[in-house]
Motif scaffolding. Sequence first.
Motif, PDB file in Angstrom:
ATOM      1  N   SER A 222       0.829  -1.207   0.000  1.00 26.18           N
ATOM      2  CA  SER A 222       0.000   0.000   0.000  1.00 26.18           C
ATOM      3  C   SER A 222       0.859   1.251   0.000  1.00 26.18           C
ATOM      4  O   SER A 222       0.578   2.209  -0.728  1.00 26.18           O
ATOM      5  CB  SER A 222      -0.917   0.015   1.217  1.00 26.18           C
ATOM      6  N   GLU A 223       1.900   1.266   0.814  1.00 29.15           N
ATOM      7  CA  GLU A 223       2.758   2.451   0.914  1.00 29.15           C
ATOM      8  C   GLU A 223       3.414   2.786  -0.418  1.00 29.15           C
ATOM      9  O   GLU A 223       3.384   3.940  -0.861  1.00 29.15           O
ATOM     10  CB  GLU A 223       3.829   2.233   1.985  1.00 29.15           C
ATOM     11  N   ILE A 224       3.995   1.809  -1.059  1.00 27.84           N
ATOM     12  CA  ILE A 224       4.680   2.031  -2.336  1.00 27.84           C
ATOM     13  C   ILE A 224       3.688   2.480  -3.396  1.00 27.84           C
ATOM     14  O   ILE A 224       3.916   3.463  -4.106  1.00 27.84           O
ATOM     15  CB  ILE A 224       5.407   0.739  -2.787  1.00 27.84           C
ATOM     16  N   SER A 225       2.573   1.774  -3.503  1.00 28.98           N
ATOM     17  CA  SER A 225       1.616   2.115  -4.550  1.00 28.98           C
ATOM     18  C   SER A 225       1.000   3.490  -4.321  1.00 28.98           C
ATOM     19  O   SER A 225       0.792   4.244  -5.283  1.00 28.98           O
ATOM     20  CB  SER A 225       0.544   1.037  -4.682  1.00 28.98           C
ATOM     21  N   LEU A 226       0.710   3.861  -3.097  1.00 23.88           N
ATOM     22  CA  LEU A 226       0.126   5.177  -2.829  1.00 23.88           C
ATOM     23  C   LEU A 226       1.106   6.306  -3.135  1.00 23.88           C
ATOM     24  O   LEU A 226       0.705   7.369  -3.634  1.00 23.88           O
ATOM     25  CB  LEU A 226      -0.383   5.254  -1.390  1.00 23.88           C
ATOM     26  N   GLU A 227       2.375   6.103  -2.843  1.00 21.63           N
ATOM     27  CA  GLU A 227       3.386   7.122  -3.174  1.00 21.63           C
ATOM     28  C   GLU A 227       3.482   7.326  -4.683  1.00 21.63           C
ATOM     29  O   GLU A 227       3.532   8.453  -5.169  1.00 21.63           O
ATOM     30  CB  GLU A 227       4.760   6.738  -2.609  1.00 21.63           C
ATOM     31  N   LEU A 228       3.502   6.243  -5.430  1.00 19.62           N
ATOM     32  CA  LEU A 228       3.599   6.348  -6.886  1.00 19.62           C
ATOM     33  C   LEU A 228       2.301   6.894  -7.491  1.00 19.62           C
ATOM     34  O   LEU A 228       2.335   7.614  -8.493  1.00 19.62           O
ATOM     35  CB  LEU A 228       3.976   5.000  -7.495  1.00 19.62           C
ATOM     36  N   ALA A 229       1.178   6.596  -6.868  1.00 23.01           N
ATOM     37  CA  ALA A 229      -0.092   7.153  -7.337  1.00 23.01           C
ATOM     38  C   ALA A 229      -0.148   8.659  -7.075  1.00 23.01           C
ATOM     39  O   ALA A 229      -0.666   9.419  -7.900  1.00 23.01           O
ATOM     40  CB  ALA A 229      -1.261   6.451  -6.667  1.00 23.01           C
ATOM     41  N   ALA A 230       0.402   9.103  -5.943  1.00 21.79           N
ATOM     42  CA  ALA A 230       0.420  10.531  -5.630  1.00 21.79           C
ATOM     43  C   ALA A 230       1.222  11.306  -6.676  1.00 21.79           C
ATOM     44  O   ALA A 230       0.909  12.462  -6.970  1.00 21.79           O
ATOM     45  CB  ALA A 230       1.002  10.762  -4.233  1.00 21.79           C
ATOM     46  N   ALA A 231       2.235  10.655  -7.253  1.00 24.07           N
ATOM     47  CA  ALA A 231       3.041  11.278  -8.318  1.00 24.07           C
ATOM     48  C   ALA A 231       2.387  11.090  -9.693  1.00 24.07           C
ATOM     49  O   ALA A 231       2.949  11.501 -10.703  1.00 24.07           O
ATOM     50  CB  ALA A 231       4.448  10.684  -8.313  1.00 24.07           C
ATOM     51  N   GLU A 232       1.224  10.448  -9.727  1.00 23.81           N
ATOM     52  CA  GLU A 232       0.444  10.199 -10.940  1.00 23.81           C
ATOM     53  C   GLU A 232       1.138   9.287 -11.947  1.00 23.81           C
ATOM     54  O   GLU A 232       0.912   9.373 -13.143  1.00 23.81           O
ATOM     55  CB  GLU A 232       0.005  11.513 -11.595  1.00 23.81           C
ATOM     56  N   TYR A 233       1.975   8.375 -11.428  1.00 23.63           N
ATOM     57  CA  TYR A 233       2.610   7.370 -12.281  1.00 23.63           C
ATOM     58  C   TYR A 233       1.688   6.180 -12.518  1.00 23.63           C
ATOM     59  O   TYR A 233       1.864   5.432 -13.476  1.00 23.63           O
ATOM     60  CB  TYR A 233       3.901   6.845 -11.657  1.00 23.63           C
ATOM     61  N   LEU A 234       0.735   5.954 -11.603  1.00 27.10           N
ATOM     62  CA  LEU A 234      -0.159   4.808 -11.686  1.00 27.10           C
ATOM     63  C   LEU A 234      -1.426   5.115 -10.912  1.00 27.10           C
ATOM     64  O   LEU A 234      -1.518   6.137 -10.226  1.00 27.10           O
ATOM     65  CB  LEU A 234       0.522   3.540 -11.150  1.00 27.10           C
ATOM     66  N   LEU A 235      -2.397   4.232 -11.047  1.00 29.79           N
ATOM     67  CA  LEU A 235      -3.630   4.316 -10.266  1.00 29.79           C
ATOM     68  C   LEU A 235      -3.641   3.166  -9.269  1.00 29.79           C
ATOM     69  O   LEU A 235      -3.049   2.114  -9.506  1.00 29.79           O
ATOM     70  CB  LEU A 235      -4.855   4.205 -11.172  1.00 29.79           C
ATOM     71  N   VAL A 236      -4.344   3.365  -8.171  1.00 32.93           N
ATOM     72  CA  VAL A 236      -4.495   2.328  -7.154  1.00 32.93           C
ATOM     73  C   VAL A 236      -5.979   2.000  -7.039  1.00 32.93           C
ATOM     74  O   VAL A 236      -6.824   2.893  -7.099  1.00 32.93           O
ATOM     75  CB  VAL A 236      -3.946   2.796  -5.788  1.00 32.93           C
ATOM     76  N   SER A 237      -6.264   0.728  -6.880  1.00 28.59           N
ATOM     77  CA  SER A 237      -7.656   0.287  -6.746  1.00 28.59           C
ATOM     78  C   SER A 237      -7.740  -0.852  -5.750  1.00 28.59           C
ATOM     79  O   SER A 237      -6.776  -1.600  -5.554  1.00 28.59           O
ATOM     80  CB  SER A 237      -8.185  -0.191  -8.104  1.00 28.59           C
ATOM     81  N   GLU A 238      -8.909  -0.988  -5.172  1.00 27.34           N
ATOM     82  CA  GLU A 238      -9.238  -2.184  -4.411  1.00 27.34           C
ATOM     83  C   GLU A 238      -9.876  -3.156  -5.405  1.00 27.34           C
ATOM     84  O   GLU A 238     -10.432  -2.723  -6.424  1.00 27.34           O
ATOM     85  CB  GLU A 238     -10.212  -1.855  -3.285  1.00 27.34           C
ATOM     86  N   PRO A 239      -9.838  -4.448  -5.137  1.00 25.38           N
ATOM     87  CA  PRO A 239     -10.424  -5.403  -6.088  1.00 25.38           C
ATOM     88  C   PRO A 239     -11.881  -5.103  -6.436  1.00 25.38           C
ATOM     89  O   PRO A 239     -12.264  -5.162  -7.603  1.00 25.38           O
ATOM     90  CB  PRO A 239     -10.293  -6.752  -5.367  1.00 25.38           C
ATOM     91  N   ASP A 240     -12.683  -4.738  -5.442  1.00 23.85           N
ATOM     92  CA  ASP A 240     -14.102  -4.510  -5.712  1.00 23.85           C
ATOM     93  C   ASP A 240     -14.378  -3.195  -6.442  1.00 23.85           C
ATOM     94  O   ASP A 240     -15.509  -2.946  -6.864  1.00 23.85           O
ATOM     95  CB  ASP A 240     -14.919  -4.598  -4.424  1.00 23.85           C
ATOM     96  N   GLN A 241     -13.378  -2.358  -6.621  1.00 27.34           N
ATOM     97  CA  GLN A 241     -13.524  -1.092  -7.347  1.00 27.34           C
ATOM     98  C   GLN A 241     -12.860  -1.132  -8.723  1.00 27.34           C
ATOM     99  O   GLN A 241     -12.910  -0.153  -9.470  1.00 27.34           O
ATOM    100  CB  GLN A 241     -12.899   0.048  -6.534  1.00 27.34           C
TER     101      GLN A 241
END
Length: 168
Positions: A113-132
Amino acid sequence: MLVYVTVGSTGFDALVSAVCSEEFFRTLADRGFHRLIVQYGSSSEAFDLPKTVSGQYGVSVEGFSYTRMPQQYVEQADLIICHAGTGSILEALHAGKPAIVVPNHELMDSHQSEISLELAAAEYLLVSEPDQLARVVDSGKYMGLVPYAHADPRPIGEILDEESSRTK
């Protein structure tokens, strides 16, 4: 157009189940995707497609547990959906592919979660939960992501620290 889904070397039943849902197939068809390749790891039981869903939506499906050459699928993909393992994330970013990352909260710590949220904040990727996931794909926001600096030789920790300080 092709979506490549990978769970890496473990299993991730919630992610694999999400990409096997009728809602997900409908979303893929609506967004113009016609191929889905799923590397499901040890989640073979979750790789359970409704009988008519592939033909009904015009999306061909291929699934397998592991591959020694994931790069061939990464290079072919128009969109990558992966667990939030650092290796899978960097593989997608270095290939210049849009990525939607789904952290596996069942793991022992929250590093995914920490890594993905940091990269999402920089707009390199999107983060999702499985149900979303279907809704995130349907949003089309993956098409407007910032390209990752492919040639940046710095360690990922240094890059994340720098990006984190920019967003605070």
